[in-house]
Design an enzyme around this catalytic site. Structure first.
Site: not given
Ligand SMILES: [Mg+2]
Length: 252
Positions: A26, A24
């Site tokens: 952010d 992932d």
């Molecule tokens: Mg995230």
């Protein structure tokens, strides 16, 4: 890395040769920022990811709620990626979508939501490919209003769309899209097929990705602690993720 059993993957960087790494962005690779466009991209992160991808025979993918355009802007290098939670998907430089979505209906809803959101200072509306995100990181006090608007919008859109909540964001997504589905799709294809998947994420939106890699006999890693999760390992912060990646790169 802390987890429910030992040894951890961090203790055994040699294991990496058999991994498929899903990351992932952010809150995982990057620290969260008040405005999603204002995130800081640490120098060398792209280079490190490219080195890891090379070492993994190409089995490294960025799996993010961001559209592919953002991912490519932050991490140039044509990485394999699932953008917009998997509504966009790219493997070996070839892009494909998630299937049919009613983008005309989504465009109409976006126009309505944009009008409504003008009454909610600090709420940022983002039009993504096949999706809409409502960010309220700068105005958490607007949460009830935002959830109400999003709920009404998904009612109008019907069963082809669903709501997904994240950290001070709520999104309207195609029903058949999610990070778990995206990871499974990678894992059915070379160079991912036959490898052990490891997925690192930080948010509620990553939970079905954790479930997918658990089912596939892989390693699920959630950034941050103190929330119920299906992830079997934890890293403390995005900085800890970057440090861990740096260890892997150093051990290549
Ligand atoms: Mg995230």
């Amino acid at each position: 890395m802390t987890g429910s059993y030992a040894p951890t993957p961090l203790d055994c960087p040699d294991w990496i040769r058999d991994w498929a790494l899903f990351l992932d962005i952010d809150g995982t690779l990057l620290d969260l920022a008040p405005d999603p466009q204002a995130v800081h991209i640490p120098l060398r992160l792209s280079t490190q990811l490219a080195a890891l991808a090379h070492r993994l025979g190409g089995a490294l993918a960025l799996v993010s709620g961001r559209p592919l355009t953002d991912i490519d802007q932050f991490f140039p290098g044509d990485f394999d990626a699932a953008g917009t939670h998997g509504a966009q998907w790219r493997l070996g430089g070839i892009e494909s979508g998630a299937g049919a979505t009613d983008d005309a209906a989504l465009a109409r809803i976006f126009a309505t939501l944009r009008e409504e959101a003008q009454r909610l200072p600090g709420v940022i509306l983002e039009r993504k490919p096949h999706a809409i995100a409502m960010h309220y990181r700068q105005a958490p006090e607007q949460e009830a209003q935002v959830l109400c608007l999003a709920g009404h919008a998904v009612e109008i859109l019907g069963s082809a769309f669903r709501l997904q909540t994240g950290k001070l964001v709520i999104e309207l997504l195609p029903t058949d899209v999610g990070k778990g589905i995206a990871i499974e799709r990678f894992m059915r294809r070379p160079p991912y097929f036959g490898r052990t998947p490891i997925f690192i994420g930080d948010d509620q939106t990553d939970e079905d990705g954790f479930a997918a890699v658990n089912t596939l006999g892989g390693y699920s890693v959630r950034v941050g602690e103190g929330v119920p999760t299906q992830a079997r390992f934890h890293l403390h912060s995005p900085a800890a993720v970057r440090d861990w990646l740096a260890v892997l790169v150093a051990n290549l």
